[in-house]
Design an enzyme around this catalytic site. Structure first.
Site, PDB file in Angstrom:
ATOM      1  N   ILE A 166      -4.272  12.104  -4.611  1.00 49.51           N
ATOM      2  CA  ILE A 166      -3.569  11.598  -5.795  1.00 49.51           C
ATOM      3  C   ILE A 166      -4.551  10.910  -6.739  1.00 49.51           C
ATOM      4  O   ILE A 166      -4.524  11.133  -7.958  1.00 49.51           O
ATOM      5  CB  ILE A 166      -2.405  10.669  -5.372  1.00 49.51           C
ATOM      6  CG1 ILE A 166      -1.340  11.491  -4.635  1.00 49.51           C
ATOM      7  CG2 ILE A 166      -1.802   9.955  -6.581  1.00 49.51           C
ATOM      8  CD1 ILE A 166      -0.201  10.686  -4.037  1.00 49.51           C
ATOM      9  N   ARG A 196       1.881   1.522  -3.031  1.00 45.88           N
ATOM     10  CA  ARG A 196       2.932   0.780  -2.340  1.00 45.88           C
ATOM     11  C   ARG A 196       2.926  -0.656  -2.881  1.00 45.88           C
ATOM     12  O   ARG A 196       1.863  -1.198  -3.204  1.00 45.88           O
ATOM     13  CB  ARG A 196       2.672   0.730  -0.834  1.00 45.88           C
ATOM     14  CG  ARG A 196       2.937   2.029  -0.123  1.00 45.88           C
ATOM     15  CD  ARG A 196       4.434   2.309   0.008  1.00 45.88           C
ATOM     16  NE  ARG A 196       4.693   3.501   0.778  1.00 45.88           N
ATOM     17  CZ  ARG A 196       4.861   4.718   0.274  1.00 45.88           C
ATOM     18  NH1 ARG A 196       4.787   4.927  -1.039  1.00 45.88           N
ATOM     19  NH2 ARG A 196       5.116   5.744   1.065  1.00 45.88           N
ATOM     20  N   GLU A 229      11.219  -3.803  -2.157  1.00 47.74           N
ATOM     21  CA  GLU A 229      12.157  -2.920  -2.875  1.00 47.74           C
ATOM     22  C   GLU A 229      13.527  -2.920  -2.220  1.00 47.74           C
ATOM     23  O   GLU A 229      13.602  -2.960  -0.991  1.00 47.74           O
ATOM     24  CB  GLU A 229      11.589  -1.480  -2.883  1.00 47.74           C
ATOM     25  CG  GLU A 229      10.305  -1.400  -3.675  1.00 47.74           C
ATOM     26  CD  GLU A 229       9.599  -0.046  -3.547  1.00 47.74           C
ATOM     27  OE1 GLU A 229      10.170   0.891  -2.968  1.00 47.74           O
ATOM     28  OE2 GLU A 229       8.469   0.054  -4.025  1.00 47.74           O
ATOM     29  N   HIS A 233      10.496   3.125  -8.050  1.00 52.42           N
ATOM     30  CA  HIS A 233       9.824   3.977  -7.052  1.00 52.42           C
ATOM     31  C   HIS A 233      10.244   5.440  -7.209  1.00 52.42           C
ATOM     32  O   HIS A 233      10.901   6.000  -6.341  1.00 52.42           O
ATOM     33  CB  HIS A 233      10.106   3.474  -5.624  1.00 52.42           C
ATOM     34  CG  HIS A 233       9.107   3.988  -4.627  1.00 52.42           C
ATOM     35  ND1 HIS A 233       8.778   3.303  -3.483  1.00 52.42           N
ATOM     36  CD2 HIS A 233       8.363   5.130  -4.584  1.00 52.42           C
ATOM     37  CE1 HIS A 233       7.876   4.000  -2.792  1.00 52.42           C
ATOM     38  NE2 HIS A 233       7.621   5.118  -3.443  1.00 52.42           N
TER      39      HIS A 233
END
Ligand SMILES: O=CC(=O)O
Length: 313
Positions: free
Chosen positions: A155, A232, A261, A279
């Site tokens: 990523i 995260r 979250e 998210h």
């Protein structure tokens, strides 16, 4: 395969839930707030757990399922799965790498542009009718900035490539320098933060990367610097981030993930220099569907005794 018990521990897209339900004897964890509410017969029938980024399998759950063979997560991150325990017990683990790389990298660039060019706020400016009272204030240019990436994996590399298209200089931090990389390497996150305009967190969450973005890093990024987190929430010391933003020690933050979250520090709601997303890095129909197919493919391979498609353990 209908007699194989599969425990679903997170809400997933209807397609995945329906397919699991067709193929296996599916138990949904929310129907059994405590695993002891499942009969012994059902518990012993469970050979697979399916989770995602917000729910995995801790050592408690793994110990409660004596015949567990595989945990298949519809996510690339597996920080909520007790990997060591799985290794100890010979439980296989799969995730969904690669198929979501573009999606998450696209969102990182979206967050950068939205934050620097204040796209959400300008939209609110038009909707509120304020444009009639005057032009919107000037914002910050993205093209040509220096982008520092924490974690040059799949990523991180995809974010770097995209940033290159914006004529950005790229630098990175990772545990070890990538000899094959043309980007500038910094051996610490503080040095990286001191030398970039936009710091993007794109590494896996591990014990070592927990709070990798701390007060020192935030201060090094400084009042003209921007933090983007598509990793995260626990990568960032959130109270430190909030106080840096409130005190003007950080230029702004674009956050897709949070420490607790779905709870987001409410102090952030009134700040103009933050963009807050729920998210949604992989949250498109296209990507969630291929992730689901990978989960199903891994389970099928496992139960047919074939090689797993994306084995992690
Ligand atoms: O957060 C999303 C993922 O880990 O896939």
């Amino acid at each position: 395969m209908e007699s194989i018990g599969v425990l679903l521990v997170a809400k997933v897209i209807p397609y995945l839930e329906q397919e699991l339900n067709k193929r296996y004897n599916l138990f949904r964890i929310w129907d059994y707030p405590h695993i002891s509410q499942l009969s012994t017969q059902h518990v012993t029938s469970i050979r697979a757990v399916v989770g995602r980024s917000n729910a995995g399998a801790d050592s408690h759950l793994i110990d409660a399922l004596p015949n567990l063979e595989i945990i298949s997560s519809s996510s690339v991150g597996v920080d909520l799965i007790d990997i060591n325990k799985c290794k100890e017990k010979g439980i296989r683990v799969t995730n969904t790498p690669d198929v979501l790389t573009d999606e998450v990298a696209d969102l990182a660039i979206g967050l950068i542009l939205t934050l620097l060019r204040k796209i959400c706020e300008s939209d609110r400016y038009v909707r509120s009718g304020n444009w009639k009272c005057g032009d919107y204030k000037l914002t910050t240019k993205f093209s040509g900035k220096t982008v520092g990436i924490v974690g040059l994996g799949r990523i991180g590399t995809a974010i770097a490539k995209r940033s290159e298209a914006f004529n950005c200089s790229i630098c990175y931090y990772s545990r070890t320098q990538k000899q094959e990389s043309k980007y500038k390497y910094y051996p610490s996150v503080v040095e990286l933060a001191s030398n970039c305009d936009i710091l993007v967190v794109a590494c896996p969450l591990t014990k070592e990367t927990h709070h990798i973005i701390n007060r020192e890093v935030i201060n090094a990024l400084g009042p003209k610097g921007f933090l983007i987190n598509i990793g995260r929430g626990k990568h960032v010391d959130e109270p430190e981030l909030v106080s840096a933003l409130l005190e003007g020690r950080l230029g702004g933050a674009g956050l897709d993930v949070f420490e607790n979250e779905p709870h987001v520090p409410e102090e952030l709601f009134r700040l103009e220099n933050v963009v807050l997303l729920p998210h949604v890095g992989t949250g498109t129909v296209e990507t969630r569907t291929v992730m689901a197919d990978l989960v199903l493919g891994n389970l099928e391979a496992h139960f047919l005794g074939k090689p797993l498609l994306t084995p992690l353990v």
